[in-house]
Design a protein around this motif. Structure first.
Motif, PDB file in Angstrom:
ATOM      1  N   ALA A   1      10.925 -26.612 -26.289  1.00 25.19           N
ATOM      2  CA  ALA A   1      12.134 -27.430 -26.169  1.00 25.19           C
ATOM      3  C   ALA A   1      12.953 -27.048 -24.946  1.00 25.19           C
ATOM      4  N   ASN A   2      12.784 -25.801 -24.467  1.00 18.50           N
ATOM      5  CA  ASN A   2      13.525 -25.345 -23.298  1.00 18.50           C
ATOM      6  C   ASN A   2      12.689 -24.307 -22.549  1.00 18.50           C
ATOM      7  N   ARG A   3      13.299 -23.625 -21.614  1.00 18.35           N
ATOM      8  CA  ARG A   3      12.562 -22.698 -20.751  1.00 18.35           C
ATOM      9  C   ARG A   3      12.484 -21.280 -21.307  1.00 18.35           C
ATOM     10  N   ASN A   4      13.050 -21.055 -22.464  1.00 16.63           N
ATOM     11  CA  ASN A   4      13.029 -19.713 -23.052  1.00 16.63           C
ATOM     12  C   ASN A   4      11.592 -19.243 -23.268  1.00 16.63           C
ATOM     13  N   GLY A   5      11.332 -18.008 -22.884  1.00 10.07           N
ATOM     14  CA  GLY A   5      10.002 -17.431 -23.101  1.00 10.07           C
ATOM     15  C   GLY A   5       8.992 -17.753 -22.018  1.00 10.07           C
ATOM     16  N   ILE A   6       9.410 -18.446 -20.951  1.00 12.65           N
ATOM     17  CA  ILE A   6       8.497 -18.792 -19.859  1.00 12.65           C
ATOM     18  C   ILE A   6       8.869 -17.979 -18.620  1.00 12.65           C
ATOM     19  N   GLN A   7       7.885 -17.317 -18.045  1.00 18.98           N
ATOM     20  CA  GLN A   7       8.076 -16.546 -16.818  1.00 18.98           C
ATOM     21  C   GLN A   7       7.474 -17.329 -15.650  1.00 18.98           C
ATOM     22  N   LYS A   8       8.260 -17.529 -14.598  1.00 17.15           N
ATOM     23  CA  LYS A   8       7.761 -18.258 -13.434  1.00 17.15           C
ATOM     24  C   LYS A   8       7.577 -17.317 -12.248  1.00 17.15           C
ATOM     25  N   SER A   9       6.408 -17.419 -11.623  1.00 23.58           N
ATOM     26  CA  SER A   9       6.153 -16.673 -10.391  1.00 23.58           C
ATOM     27  C   SER A   9       5.723 -17.660  -9.308  1.00 23.58           C
ATOM     28  N   THR A  10       6.249 -17.472  -8.112  1.00 19.98           N
ATOM     29  CA  THR A  10       5.982 -18.380  -6.998  1.00 19.98           C
ATOM     30  C   THR A  10       5.400 -17.596  -5.833  1.00 19.98           C
ATOM     31  N   THR A  11       4.307 -18.115  -5.266  1.00 13.91           N
ATOM     32  CA  THR A  11       3.718 -17.518  -4.072  1.00 13.91           C
ATOM     33  C   THR A  11       3.798 -18.528  -2.933  1.00 13.91           C
ATOM     34  N   ILE A  12       4.470 -18.138  -1.863  1.00 10.63           N
ATOM     35  CA  ILE A  12       4.602 -18.984  -0.685  1.00 10.63           C
ATOM     36  C   ILE A  12       3.679 -18.433   0.393  1.00 10.63           C
ATOM     37  N   SER A  13       2.680 -19.221   0.784  1.00 14.34           N
ATOM     38  CA  SER A  13       1.681 -18.767   1.753  1.00 14.34           C
ATOM     39  C   SER A  13       1.921 -19.395   3.114  1.00 14.34           C
ATOM     40  N   VAL A  14       1.931 -18.540   4.135  1.00 14.51           N
ATOM     41  CA  VAL A  14       2.067 -18.992   5.520  1.00 14.51           C
ATOM     42  C   VAL A  14       0.811 -18.543   6.263  1.00 14.51           C
ATOM     43  N   VAL A  15      -0.022 -19.506   6.646  1.00 13.58           N
ATOM     44  CA  VAL A  15      -1.270 -19.205   7.358  1.00 13.58           C
ATOM     45  C   VAL A  15      -1.190 -19.795   8.758  1.00 13.58           C
ATOM     46  N   GLN A  16      -1.365 -18.937   9.762  1.00 12.48           N
ATOM     47  CA  GLN A  16      -1.339 -19.386  11.147  1.00 12.48           C
ATOM     48  C   GLN A  16      -2.630 -18.970  11.847  1.00 12.48           C
ATOM     49  N   LYS A  17      -3.279 -19.936  12.483  1.00 12.13           N
ATOM     50  CA  LYS A  17      -4.494 -19.683  13.244  1.00 12.13           C
ATOM     51  C   LYS A  17      -4.176 -19.855  14.729  1.00 12.13           C
ATOM     52  N   ILE A  18      -3.978 -18.721  15.384  1.00 12.07           N
ATOM     53  CA  ILE A  18      -3.563 -18.744  16.782  1.00 12.07           C
ATOM     54  C   ILE A  18      -4.646 -19.366  17.655  1.00 12.07           C
ATOM     55  N   ALA A  19      -5.900 -19.042  17.369  1.00 14.39           N
ATOM     56  CA  ALA A  19      -7.004 -19.507  18.209  1.00 14.39           C
ATOM     57  C   ALA A  19      -7.094 -21.027  18.244  1.00 14.39           C
ATOM     58  N   SER A  20      -6.955 -21.656  17.099  1.00 11.20           N
ATOM     59  CA  SER A  20      -7.091 -23.118  17.015  1.00 11.20           C
ATOM     60  C   SER A  20      -5.753 -23.846  16.917  1.00 11.20           C
ATOM     61  N   LYS A  21      -4.646 -23.081  16.907  1.00 11.01           N
ATOM     62  CA  LYS A  21      -3.299 -23.642  16.804  1.00 11.01           C
ATOM     63  C   LYS A  21      -3.083 -24.437  15.507  1.00 11.01           C
ATOM     64  N   GLU A  22      -3.780 -24.072  14.460  1.00 12.65           N
ATOM     65  CA  GLU A  22      -3.606 -24.719  13.169  1.00 12.65           C
ATOM     66  C   GLU A  22      -2.718 -23.863  12.270  1.00 12.65           C
ATOM     67  N   TYR A  23      -2.026 -24.524  11.348  1.00  9.56           N
ATOM     68  CA  TYR A  23      -1.204 -23.784  10.408  1.00  9.56           C
ATOM     69  C   TYR A  23      -1.144 -24.533   9.086  1.00  9.56           C
TER      70      TYR A  23
END
Length: 348
Positions: A154-176
């Motif tokens: 019924a609500n958010r009680n008892g729920i644990q949230k984890s967030t992963t923010i990924s930053v991928v940079q490829k210098i050789a190909s200039k992709e991210y």
């Protein structure tokens, strides 16, 4: 004496049948060619119209993100729908604005502004989007309601949230690629989702990867209201670069957002402790600067102490609402171009 004989010449020409057959053959060959020319001309014309419509959508979006609301309502008030009595407007709808295209097209433009539920502590939001900027906001909390529904709670009680923010940079190909992974966990189950914030390749003449701004709304809103405790949410920022020696410093700006009480229009501060934020770099010598703007919250208000730190993104400690701006360009009753952007409205 020998008589000279003239050879008979065939002066009869083409027969009617031959002419008809020739005309039929030419017609059969010409029809596809003519159709091809017509089709190409139509495609080119449609492509120009689409480009003109996209240009119109971009121009209108830029106007609605930067011009003050008083001016917008003065210019387009007869086409606007909004709650005139509400101090804080939940939405504005501008319908059938007439904007001509570059080739005189009769475009009709619909613009919708929808208010976010949060008050932003960073007042100058133009710093958070535009060229070479990447904004992470809705991607983090878009699955919060789905998670509660998934667990059948019924609500958010008892729920644990984890967030992963990924930053991928490829210098050789200039992709991210900048992406988010959210995971919701209970004592007996888990629910997770992956979301791409932005993935692209730099232009050949560009060597600067976009700065990432993270505006976080805590899932644990109960704990977040307690400054001493803070939300139980956890955040991990992962930075991965292939050639760290050639990579410029990657900047990530983080700020915990506040909530707004829609009945009183008052601001409810949310808190997330810095120890709940983890930074990971691959390789370990990769140059990442994580700016936790929560540290500047208290000192950014008007009248802060002379020795306080100054938030590089604030101007006088103002607060602002964020509106999403959706622009549709309509031609002959059909939407042919769309642009979305963000708009800042200061809280009075």
């Amino acid at each position: 004496m020998k008589k000279l004989r003239r050879s008979k010449k065939n002066n009869g020409g083409f027969s009617l049948v031959e002419v008809i057959v020739t005309m039929v053959v030419i017609a059969i060959i010409s029809i596809p060619i003519i159709k091809s020319f017509v089709t190409t001309a139509r495609v080119n014309h449609d492509a120009r119209r689409l480009q003109n419509a996209t240009d119109v959508a971009q121009q209108v979006a830029e106007r609605f993100e930067s011009v003050d609301m008083e001016t917008l309502l003065a210019d387009y008030g007869s086409n606007a729908e909004y709650d005139i009595n509400a101090k804080v407007k939940d939405s504005y709808k501008f319908k059938e604005l007439s904007v001509p295209g570059a080739e005189g097209e009769d475009f009709k433009v619909d613009v919708t502004l929808e208010k976010a539920s949060e008050v932003y502590d960073v007042p100058n939001l133009k710093n958070l989007y535009g060229p070479n900027k990447c904004l992470c906001y809705s991607q983090i909390n878009k699955y919060d309601a789905y998670a509660v529904k998934h667990f059948g709670l019924a609500n958010r009680n008892g729920i644990q949230k984890s967030t992963t923010i990924s930053v991928v940079q490829k210098i050789a190909s200039k992709e991210y690629e900048y992406s988010v992974h959210v995971k919701y966990t209970t004592a007996s189950d888990s629910y997770e989702e992956d979301i791409v914030i932005e993935a692209n390749k730099l232009k050949d003449d560009d060597d600067t990867f976009p700065t990432l701004y993270v505006l976080y709304v805590p899932f644990d809103t109960v704990g977040a209201k307690n400054p001493a405790q803070g939300a139980t949410d956890t955040i991990t920022v992962k930075y991965d670069v292939d050639i760290p020696a050639q990579a410029p410093t990657m900047n990530v700006y983080y700020l915990t957002q506040s909530s707004i009480n829609s009945e009183t229009n008052s601001n409810i501060a949310y808190y997330l402790k810095s120890e709940h934020i983890n930074i990971q770099k691959t390789p370990s010598d990769a140059s990442l600067e994580f700016h936790n703007l929560d540290e500047f919250k208290e000192s950014s208000v008007v009248g802060g102490g002379a020795g306080d730190k100054k938030n590089p993104l604030t101007e006088g400690g103002r607060e602002a609402l964020l509106y999403s701006v959706n622009v549709n360009v309509v031609y002959k009753g059909k939407i042919i171009a769309n642009v979305t952007t963000l708009r800042e409205e200061l809280v009075e």
